[in-house]
Write a protein that holds these residues in place. Structure first.
Motif, PDB file in Angstrom:
ATOM      1  N   CYS A 516       0.702  -1.163   0.003  1.00 60.39           N
ATOM      2  CA  CYS A 516      -0.106  -0.105  -0.050  1.00 60.39           C
ATOM      3  C   CYS A 516       1.046   1.260   0.172  1.00 60.39           C
ATOM      4  CB  CYS A 516      -1.148   0.026   1.084  1.00 60.39           C
ATOM      5  SG  CYS A 516      -2.014  -1.156   1.075  1.00 60.39           S
ATOM      6  N   ALA A 517       0.327   2.219  -0.543  1.00 57.75           N
ATOM      7  CA  ALA A 517       0.854   3.691  -0.438  1.00 57.75           C
ATOM      8  C   ALA A 517      -0.040   4.434   0.650  1.00 57.75           C
ATOM      9  CB  ALA A 517       0.693   4.298  -1.781  1.00 57.75           C
ATOM     10  N   TYR A 518       0.654   5.051   1.348  1.00 55.44           N
ATOM     11  CA  TYR A 518       0.252   5.882   2.555  1.00 55.44           C
ATOM     12  C   TYR A 518       0.618   7.235   2.867  1.00 55.44           C
ATOM     13  CZ  TYR A 518       4.301   3.844   4.956  1.00 55.44           C
ATOM     14  OH  TYR A 518       5.638   3.747   5.240  1.00 55.44           O
ATOM     15  N   PHE A 519      -0.021   8.150   3.628  1.00 53.10           N
ATOM     16  CA  PHE A 519       0.925   9.284   3.900  1.00 53.10           C
ATOM     17  C   PHE A 519       0.125   9.769   5.283  1.00 53.10           C
ATOM     18  CE2 PHE A 519      -3.661  10.534   2.265  1.00 53.10           C
ATOM     19  CZ  PHE A 519      -3.866  11.378   3.338  1.00 53.10           C
ATOM     20  N   ILE A 520       0.800  10.615   5.906  1.00 55.64           N
ATOM     21  CA  ILE A 520       0.501  10.980   7.172  1.00 55.64           C
ATOM     22  C   ILE A 520       0.719  12.515   7.356  1.00 55.64           C
ATOM     23  CG2 ILE A 520       0.946  11.164   9.690  1.00 55.64           C
ATOM     24  CD1 ILE A 520       1.484   8.182   9.623  1.00 55.64           C
ATOM     25  N   GLU A 521      -0.186  13.296   7.759  1.00 58.48           N
ATOM     26  CA  GLU A 521      -0.043  14.863   7.682  1.00 58.48           C
ATOM     27  C   GLU A 521      -0.396  15.380   9.182  1.00 58.48           C
ATOM     28  OE1 GLU A 521      -1.212  16.185   3.004  1.00 58.48           O
ATOM     29  OE2 GLU A 521      -2.562  16.327   4.572  1.00 58.48           O
ATOM     30  N   LEU A 522       0.241  16.354   9.583  1.00 60.28           N
ATOM     31  CA  LEU A 522       0.118  17.134  10.722  1.00 60.28           C
ATOM     32  C   LEU A 522      -0.294  18.384  10.265  1.00 60.28           C
ATOM     33  CD1 LEU A 522      -0.099  17.662  13.714  1.00 60.28           C
ATOM     34  CD2 LEU A 522       2.371  18.258  13.756  1.00 60.28           C
ATOM     35  N   MET A 523      -1.650  18.612  10.536  1.00 61.69           N
ATOM     36  CA  MET A 523      -2.331  20.029   9.894  1.00 61.69           C
ATOM     37  C   MET A 523      -1.968  21.169  10.626  1.00 61.69           C
ATOM     38  SD  MET A 523      -4.099  18.188   7.805  1.00 61.69           S
ATOM     39  CE  MET A 523      -4.875  19.445   7.363  1.00 61.69           C
ATOM     40  N   HIS A 524      -1.973  22.342   9.914  1.00 64.02           N
ATOM     41  CA  HIS A 524      -1.781  23.583  10.589  1.00 64.02           C
ATOM     42  C   HIS A 524      -2.350  24.700   9.703  1.00 64.02           C
ATOM     43  CE1 HIS A 524       1.121  27.159  11.146  1.00 64.02           C
ATOM     44  NE2 HIS A 524       1.870  26.342  12.080  1.00 64.02           N
ATOM     45  N   SER A 525      -2.592  25.854  10.452  1.00 67.75           N
ATOM     46  CA  SER A 525      -3.296  26.958   9.939  1.00 67.75           C
ATOM     47  C   SER A 525      -2.889  27.425   8.698  1.00 67.75           C
ATOM     48  CB  SER A 525      -3.679  27.875  10.934  1.00 67.75           C
ATOM     49  OG  SER A 525      -2.482  28.469  11.366  1.00 67.75           O
ATOM     50  N   VAL A 561       1.233  28.056  17.784  1.00 63.71           N
ATOM     51  CA  VAL A 561      -0.416  27.838  17.964  1.00 63.71           C
ATOM     52  C   VAL A 561      -1.050  27.472  16.412  1.00 63.71           C
ATOM     53  CG1 VAL A 561      -0.152  29.448  19.958  1.00 63.71           C
ATOM     54  CG2 VAL A 561      -0.508  30.353  17.583  1.00 63.71           C
ATOM     55  N   GLY A 562      -0.234  27.504  15.222  1.00 64.01           N
ATOM     56  CA  GLY A 562      -0.684  26.946  14.212  1.00 64.01           C
ATOM     57  C   GLY A 562      -1.046  25.676  14.113  1.00 64.01           C
ATOM     58  N   PHE A 563      -0.631  24.897  14.878  1.00 57.41           N
ATOM     59  CA  PHE A 563      -0.948  23.427  14.797  1.00 57.41           C
ATOM     60  C   PHE A 563      -1.956  23.136  15.747  1.00 57.41           C
ATOM     61  CE2 PHE A 563       3.736  23.103  14.163  1.00 57.41           C
ATOM     62  CZ  PHE A 563       3.788  22.391  12.742  1.00 57.41           C
ATOM     63  N   LEU A 564      -2.530  24.093  16.605  1.00 58.34           N
ATOM     64  CA  LEU A 564      -3.557  24.147  17.741  1.00 58.34           C
ATOM     65  C   LEU A 564      -5.142  24.392  16.985  1.00 58.34           C
ATOM     66  CD1 LEU A 564      -4.151  23.152  20.581  1.00 58.34           C
ATOM     67  CD2 LEU A 564      -4.008  25.163  21.232  1.00 58.34           C
ATOM     68  N   ARG A 565      -5.952  23.576  17.006  1.00 55.25           N
ATOM     69  CA  ARG A 565      -7.321  24.208  16.730  1.00 55.25           C
ATOM     70  C   ARG A 565      -8.395  23.358  17.738  1.00 55.25           C
ATOM     71  NH1 ARG A 565      -9.369  22.576  10.964  1.00 55.25           N
ATOM     72  NH2 ARG A 565      -9.463  20.519  11.871  1.00 55.25           N
ATOM     73  N   ASN A 566      -9.060  24.428  18.345  1.00 55.13           N
ATOM     74  CA  ASN A 566      -9.940  23.902  19.379  1.00 55.13           C
ATOM     75  C   ASN A 566      -9.380  23.077  20.517  1.00 55.13           C
ATOM     76  OD1 ASN A 566     -12.042  25.162  18.066  1.00 55.13           O
ATOM     77  ND2 ASN A 566     -12.627  23.501  16.762  1.00 55.13           N
ATOM     78  N   GLY A 567      -8.328  23.331  20.787  1.00 55.83           N
ATOM     79  CA  GLY A 567      -7.566  22.632  21.946  1.00 55.83           C
ATOM     80  C   GLY A 567      -7.071  21.314  21.401  1.00 55.83           C
ATOM     81  N   LYS A 568      -6.785  20.970  20.283  1.00 47.64           N
ATOM     82  CA  LYS A 568      -6.459  19.656  19.726  1.00 47.64           C
ATOM     83  C   LYS A 568      -5.446  20.049  18.639  1.00 47.64           C
ATOM     84  CE  LYS A 568     -10.417  16.886  21.223  1.00 47.64           C
ATOM     85  NZ  LYS A 568     -11.446  15.977  20.816  1.00 47.64           N
ATOM     86  N   VAL A 569      -4.589  18.882  18.431  1.00 46.90           N
ATOM     87  CA  VAL A 569      -3.680  18.683  17.343  1.00 46.90           C
ATOM     88  C   VAL A 569      -4.245  17.732  16.407  1.00 46.90           C
ATOM     89  CG1 VAL A 569      -1.367  18.327  16.610  1.00 46.90           C
ATOM     90  CG2 VAL A 569      -1.831  19.459  18.818  1.00 46.90           C
ATOM     91  N   TRP A 570      -4.184  18.073  15.068  1.00 50.44           N
ATOM     92  CA  TRP A 570      -5.116  17.288  14.113  1.00 50.44           C
ATOM     93  C   TRP A 570      -3.960  16.681  13.239  1.00 50.44           C
ATOM     94  CZ3 TRP A 570     -10.317  16.316  13.820  1.00 50.44           C
ATOM     95  CH2 TRP A 570     -11.122  16.997  14.984  1.00 50.44           C
ATOM     96  N   PHE A 571      -4.264  15.141  13.131  1.00 49.52           N
ATOM     97  CA  PHE A 571      -3.482  14.593  11.993  1.00 49.52           C
ATOM     98  C   PHE A 571      -4.370  14.035  11.046  1.00 49.52           C
ATOM     99  CE2 PHE A 571      -0.713  14.243  15.580  1.00 49.52           C
ATOM    100  CZ  PHE A 571       0.460  14.173  15.408  1.00 49.52           C
ATOM    101  N   ARG A 572      -4.063  13.858   9.656  1.00 52.09           N
ATOM    102  CA  ARG A 572      -4.854  13.125   8.792  1.00 52.09           C
ATOM    103  C   ARG A 572      -3.827  11.923   8.140  1.00 52.09           C
ATOM    104  NH1 ARG A 572      -6.938  16.230   3.318  1.00 52.09           N
ATOM    105  NH2 ARG A 572      -4.844  16.608   3.135  1.00 52.09           N
ATOM    106  N   TYR A 573      -4.331  10.772   7.764  1.00 52.77           N
ATOM    107  CA  TYR A 573      -3.756   9.694   7.319  1.00 52.77           C
ATOM    108  C   TYR A 573      -4.342   9.186   6.196  1.00 52.77           C
ATOM    109  CZ  TYR A 573      -6.250   6.329  10.148  1.00 52.77           C
ATOM    110  OH  TYR A 573      -6.917   5.626  10.732  1.00 52.77           O
ATOM    111  N   GLY A 574      -3.732   8.621   5.316  1.00 55.26           N
ATOM    112  CA  GLY A 574      -4.493   7.690   4.236  1.00 55.26           C
ATOM    113  C   GLY A 574      -3.871   6.471   3.585  1.00 55.26           C
ATOM    114  N   VAL A 575      -4.486   5.686   3.164  1.00 56.71           N
ATOM    115  CA  VAL A 575      -3.778   4.398   2.532  1.00 56.71           C
ATOM    116  C   VAL A 575      -4.494   4.234   1.332  1.00 56.71           C
ATOM    117  CG1 VAL A 575      -2.983   3.436   4.695  1.00 56.71           C
ATOM    118  CG2 VAL A 575      -5.248   2.986   3.942  1.00 56.71           C
ATOM    119  N   ARG A 576      -3.658   3.598   0.547  1.00 57.94           N
ATOM    120  CA  ARG A 576      -4.595   3.219  -1.019  1.00 57.94           C
ATOM    121  C   ARG A 576      -3.561   1.936  -1.402  1.00 57.94           C
ATOM    122  NH1 ARG A 576      -2.578   7.110  -5.728  1.00 57.94           N
ATOM    123  NH2 ARG A 576      -0.718   6.065  -5.278  1.00 57.94           N
ATOM    124  N   PRO A 577      -4.151   1.026  -1.772  1.00 55.27           N
ATOM    125  CA  PRO A 577      -3.447  -0.271  -2.180  1.00 55.27           C
ATOM    126  C   PRO A 577      -2.924  -0.023  -3.702  1.00 55.27           C
ATOM    127  CG  PRO A 577      -5.911  -0.601  -1.741  1.00 55.27           C
ATOM    128  CD  PRO A 577      -5.650   0.832  -1.573  1.00 55.27           C
TER     129      PRO A 577
END
Length: 579
Positions: A516-525, A561-577
């Motif tokens: 699989c191909a995969y990615f991980i992102e740490l979101m920022h404003s 503080v750009g990584f913080l939104r509503n008191g949380k740090v948000w990650f996005r990840y995905g996979v693709r066969p």
């Protein structure tokens, strides 16, 4: 009396023969050859025949006593002139020639150390030396040397060569002199033509102003003369009526009534509008277009006006009219619109009066800064007919000082607009690039199974030992995946956030399904600050996750503080066969 070597002979007062004066030579005046009085006037021994030097006939000045004398005696050596009195005092010796003969001849200097002629030149020390310096002095031992005359000839040849080159350069300059003269003539001709053109423009502008003045003057003169003309017509009408008598008037009454109606209609059509005195202009100085404002006048201090006013170029200015002890005008550029700082504008104001000759008219020159001017005294405005029903009429115009200032203003304004257009183009291009990148990323993500995971900011601060695991996501083959976040230390003991993707359940255990191909992102404003990682791996059943150890430093996340939104740090990840 014979003359010694230090006692030059003196000529006696010169004899005049015809138009020239001659003096005998020293050999002719020696005792051995001295002529007798009879011989001195004979043709064979005449000074005119035997003289070798020729002197002009002039009244001279004695070089000893500086007196003007009519007859002087000249020295045959230097030709200085003396009077008889000074010659007798000097014992017939010329002081200048005696001093010259007594002066010792100039000799070349000798060596200070050996008192010998400096006939050689040390090439190492660049100085003159004598023969003893060569043999005995340690300062010049084994130094190359040459004869002074030879070194002089060598060096003077180099200098002469440079001087000759300078002469050649001067000749080249002289060759270009004619071109410079022609160039000067052309420049003069162009300058004269330009001055003539400026004079023509000036004359045309003056003529334009004069035509407007003549037109206005003619109109005003008609208005001034109109009452007298109408009075003359009325008087003529009355005289015609009286001349007719009773019967004649009754017979022609209808015609007289028509004339009276015509005169009455003409008098009613008489225009009472004022002819504006500021609308006189030309191409060089455009006419002033005034704007009129009605200002309510009350007792005490007040702000009569506070408005934005456009000048003739379209720029906006803040204008306020304030009544205190005096009526003051404040003008400042509107900060929302850039006004060119170097250009001068003129402000024309008028406070109208019932008697137009008493209207207060003023002009001021301003630039891009706040300016304040006094217009009138409050008491004068209140008592001298400037108010009508407690209202003051105020007229104002703002425009460039002249057509040259207006041209420069428009030119710079166009340059600013072009710069703004280029900035907008660059911004549009950057936005399009960002849009294309986002679209590409979105199109790419369409084939990914994507999940989001929010990490509590407090947990990030507490730095717990256990990791954090996200909910499952399902790929297009039905396999389930999770993301894990761990706290790990590097070799420098820095705490890092590490992220991994691992399989939760395989439906199809073939190797093709497990790659699989995969990615991980740490979101920022800020999209440019998003932390991303992309990879492709073969995953084993019940095996370890794949991802990035040291995905980001923990302190970097806490400090931004750009990584913080509503008191949380948000990650996005995905996979693709993999295909």
């Amino acid at each position: 009396m014979s003359s010694s070597p230090l006692s030059p002979l003196f000529f006696p007062p010169s004899e005049t023969l015809g138009d020239e004066t001659y003096c005998p030579s020293p050999t002719q005046l020696s005792p051995k050859n001295a002529p007798t009085p009879e011989e001195s006037i004979s043709p064979e021994t005449s000074p005119k025949r035997n003289a070798k030097r020729k002197l002009s006939i002039t009244d001279g000045k004695c070089v000893a006593c500086f007196l003007e004398v009519t007859a002087t005696i000249s020295c045959c050596g230097c030709y200085d002139q003396f009077c008889d009195h000074c010659i007798s005092l000097l014992e017939r010796k010329c002081p200048r020639c005696v001093a010259k003969a007594a002066a010792p001849p100039k000799m070349p200097p000798n060596c200070k150390g050996h008192d010998k002629e400096l006939a050689f030149f040390c090439l190492t020390c660049e100085t003159e030396i004598c023969s003893e310096c060569i043999l005995e002095a340690t300062d010049h031992k084994r130094h190359p040397f040459d004869r002074l005359e030879a070194v002089y000839l060598e060096k003077i040849a180099v200098t002469d060569d440079k001087v000759a080159k300078i002469g050649l350069q001067i000749e080249e300059i002289e060759k270009n002199t004619e071109m410079a003269r022609k160039n000067l003539d052309l420049i003069t001709a162009v300058g004269d033509a330009m001055l003539a053109e400026l004079q023509a423009i000036h004359d045309a502008a003056k003529m334009e102003v004069q035509e407007i003045l003549d037109e206005k003057r003619e109109e005003l003169e008609k208005r001034i003369n109109l009452p007298d003309e109408r009075k003359a017509l009325v008087k003529k009408l009355q005289d015609d009526i009286k001349a007719l008598g009773h019967f004649g008037f009754i017979k022609q009454q209808e015609r007289f009534n028509e004339q009276c109606d015509g005169l009455l209609e003409q008098c009613q059509k008489f225009s009472t509008d004022l002819i504006d005195h500021y609308d006189i202009g030309c191409e060089l100085i455009p006419a002033t277009k005034m704007t009129t404002y009605k200002c309510n006048w009350t007792e005490g201090k007040q702000e009569l006006l506070n408005i934005l006013i456009d000048d003739s170029t379209g720029e906006s200015w803040k204008m306020s009219l304030i009544k205190g002890d005096t009526v003051c005008l404040k003008v400042a550029p509107n900060e929302s619109i850039p006004v060119i700082t170097s250009h001068k504008f003129k402000v024309t104001t008028e406070i109208s009066n019932n008697d137009i000759s008493k209207s207060l008219r003023k002009r001021f020159v301003i630039q891009r800064k706040m300016s304040q001017f006094e217009l009138a005294n409050v008491e004068l405005i209140s008592t001298e007919g400037y108010l009508e029903d407690d209202t003051m009429l105020f007229r104002i115009a703002i425009e460039p000082l002249n057509v040259i200032e207006a041209y420069d203003h428009y030119k710079d304004k166009v340059a600013m607009l072009r710069s703004s257009v280029e900035q907008y183009k660059n911004l549009l291009s950057a936005s399009k690039g960002a849009y294309d990148a986002l679209k590409t990323n979105t199109d790419c993500l369409k084939s990914y199974s994507v999940g989001y995971f929010a990490l509590d900011y407090g947990a990030l601060q507490r730095q717990t030992k256990n990791g954090f695991v996200s909910p499952n996501i399902v790929d297009f083959n039905g396999n389930e995946w999770k993301m894990e976040i761990k706290f790990e230390r590097d070799e420098f003991n820095k705490i890092l956030l590490s992220t991994y993707v691992f399989p939760a359940r395989f439906v199809n255990s073939s190797e093709h399904a497990r790659r699989c191909a995969y990615f991980i992102e740490l979101m920022h404003s800020n999209p440019d600050e998003i932390v991303r990682g992309y990879a492709e791996n073969l995953f084993e059943e019940n095996g370890l996750g794949r991802g990035w150890k040291g995905f980001i430093e923990r302190m970097r996340v806490l400090n931004d503080v750009g990584f913080l939104r509503n008191g949380k740090v948000w990650f996005r990840y995905g996979v693709r066969p993999s295909a």
